[in-house]
Design a protein around this motif. Structure first.
Motif, PDB file in Angstrom:
ATOM      1  N   ALA A  22       0.908  -0.846   0.446  1.00 35.47           N
ATOM      2  CA  ALA A  22      -0.179  -0.293   0.291  1.00 35.47           C
ATOM      3  C   ALA A  22       0.467   1.242  -0.138  1.00 35.47           C
ATOM      4  N   THR A  23       0.075   2.617  -0.469  1.00 36.26           N
ATOM      5  CA  THR A  23       0.422   3.932  -0.526  1.00 36.26           C
ATOM      6  C   THR A  23       0.261   4.400   0.603  1.00 36.26           C
ATOM      7  N   VAL A  24       0.755   4.848   1.105  1.00 30.64           N
ATOM      8  CA  VAL A  24      -0.499   5.681   1.951  1.00 30.64           C
ATOM      9  C   VAL A  24       0.154   7.812   1.450  1.00 30.64           C
ATOM     10  N   VAL A  25      -0.627   8.453   0.911  1.00 32.62           N
ATOM     11  CA  VAL A  25      -0.074   9.845   0.709  1.00 32.62           C
ATOM     12  C   VAL A  25      -0.985  11.016   1.803  1.00 32.62           C
ATOM     13  N   ALA A  26      -0.025  12.215   1.546  1.00 31.19           N
ATOM     14  CA  ALA A  26      -0.721  13.063   2.354  1.00 31.19           C
ATOM     15  C   ALA A  26      -2.140  13.394   2.550  1.00 31.19           C
ATOM     16  N   PRO A  27      -2.526  13.816   3.752  1.00 34.88           N
ATOM     17  CA  PRO A  27      -4.109  13.680   3.599  1.00 34.88           C
ATOM     18  C   PRO A  27      -4.007  15.224   2.697  1.00 34.88           C
ATOM     19  N   ILE A  28      -4.818  15.497   1.620  1.00 32.65           N
ATOM     20  CA  ILE A  28      -5.504  16.864   0.942  1.00 32.65           C
ATOM     21  C   ILE A  28      -6.432  17.461   1.690  1.00 32.65           C
ATOM     22  N   THR A  29      -6.243  18.424   1.729  1.00 31.91           N
ATOM     23  CA  THR A  29      -6.830  20.220   2.422  1.00 31.91           C
ATOM     24  C   THR A  29      -7.334  21.097   1.548  1.00 31.91           C
ATOM     25  N   GLU A  87      -0.506  15.657  -1.703  1.00 24.84           N
ATOM     26  CA  GLU A  87       1.494  14.802  -2.003  1.00 24.84           C
ATOM     27  C   GLU A  87       1.595  15.502  -3.533  1.00 24.84           C
ATOM     28  N   ALA A  88       2.791  16.367  -3.257  1.00 30.03           N
ATOM     29  CA  ALA A  88       3.319  16.285  -4.610  1.00 30.03           C
ATOM     30  C   ALA A  88       3.392  15.811  -5.982  1.00 30.03           C
ATOM     31  N   GLY A  89       2.732  16.420  -7.267  1.00 28.13           N
ATOM     32  CA  GLY A  89       2.497  16.093  -8.196  1.00 28.13           C
ATOM     33  C   GLY A  89       1.143  14.849  -8.508  1.00 28.13           C
ATOM     34  N   GLY A 136       3.612  20.597  -3.193  1.00 28.10           N
ATOM     35  CA  GLY A 136       2.410  19.556  -2.990  1.00 28.10           C
ATOM     36  C   GLY A 136       1.219  20.892  -2.639  1.00 28.10           C
ATOM     37  N   ASN A 137       0.972  21.919  -3.697  1.00 30.31           N
ATOM     38  CA  ASN A 137       0.319  23.008  -3.400  1.00 30.31           C
ATOM     39  C   ASN A 137      -0.495  23.767  -4.852  1.00 30.31           C
TER      40      ASN A 137
END
Length: 168
Positions: A22-29, A87-89, A136-137
């Motif tokens: 599994a890959t966990v990505v940063a939460p999107i806000t 998550e960047a990209g 990531g922006n």
């Protein structure tokens, strides 16, 4: 005659190891930087609409509606601006309400906000999809159409518009 008895080993079971990944990505806000402002308008006997482009900030009016703000003043129309982080990209999409109802502060009237549209910073032109940069922006702008009836009560009107972002 009978065949000699031999010992044969039949395999009735096999086994292998597998894996799970599994890959966990940063939460999107998402957060609002600037609210969508339709500016200060006056209406005559027919009412009308004010449409604000999210990408250019240009406005157009119909009916007897007209903007009464000097150009560049704080009461002119401007798109809403929202900041997206994650998550960047990664690609994301924005889901905006189809319409919103702006209620007069203190009560006594409503105005409809329709044709709510999105323009992301990362993808040119109108559209509700964007891509987060290397940090990531990203940002997106919000526009729409304000409908003003000829008998609308003078005052300040505010609509709550929930913007939802999710990874594609």
């Amino acid at each position: 005659m009978t065949a000699p008895h031999t010992s044969a080993s039949a395999q009735d079971r096999a086994q292998a190891s597998g894996s799970a990944a599994a890959t966990v990505v940063a939460p999107i806000t998402v957060r609002e930087i600037e609210p969508l402002r339709f500016g200060t308008v006056a209406t005559g006997d027919t009412g009308g609409t004010l449409t604000l482009s999210p990408s250019s900030g240009a406005t157009s009016v119909t009916g007897s509606l007209r903007s009464i703000c000097p150009s560049g003043s704080s009461c002119t129309a401007s798109p809403g601006i929202f900041d997206v982080r994650g998550e960047a990209g990664r690609s994301y999409r924005v889901t905006a309400p189809a319409q919103a109802v702006a209620a007069r502060a203190g009560g006594g009237g409503t105005l409809n906000v329709t044709s709510i549209t999105i323009a992301t910073q990362s993808v040119p032109g109108p559209g509700a999809r964007g891509t987060l940069d290397d940090a990531g922006n990203d940002r997106f702008k919000v526009g729409g159409t304000l409908q003003v009836a000829p008998d609308s009560t003078a005052g300040t009107y505010v609509a709550e518009m929930e913007m939802v972002v999710s990874y594609d």
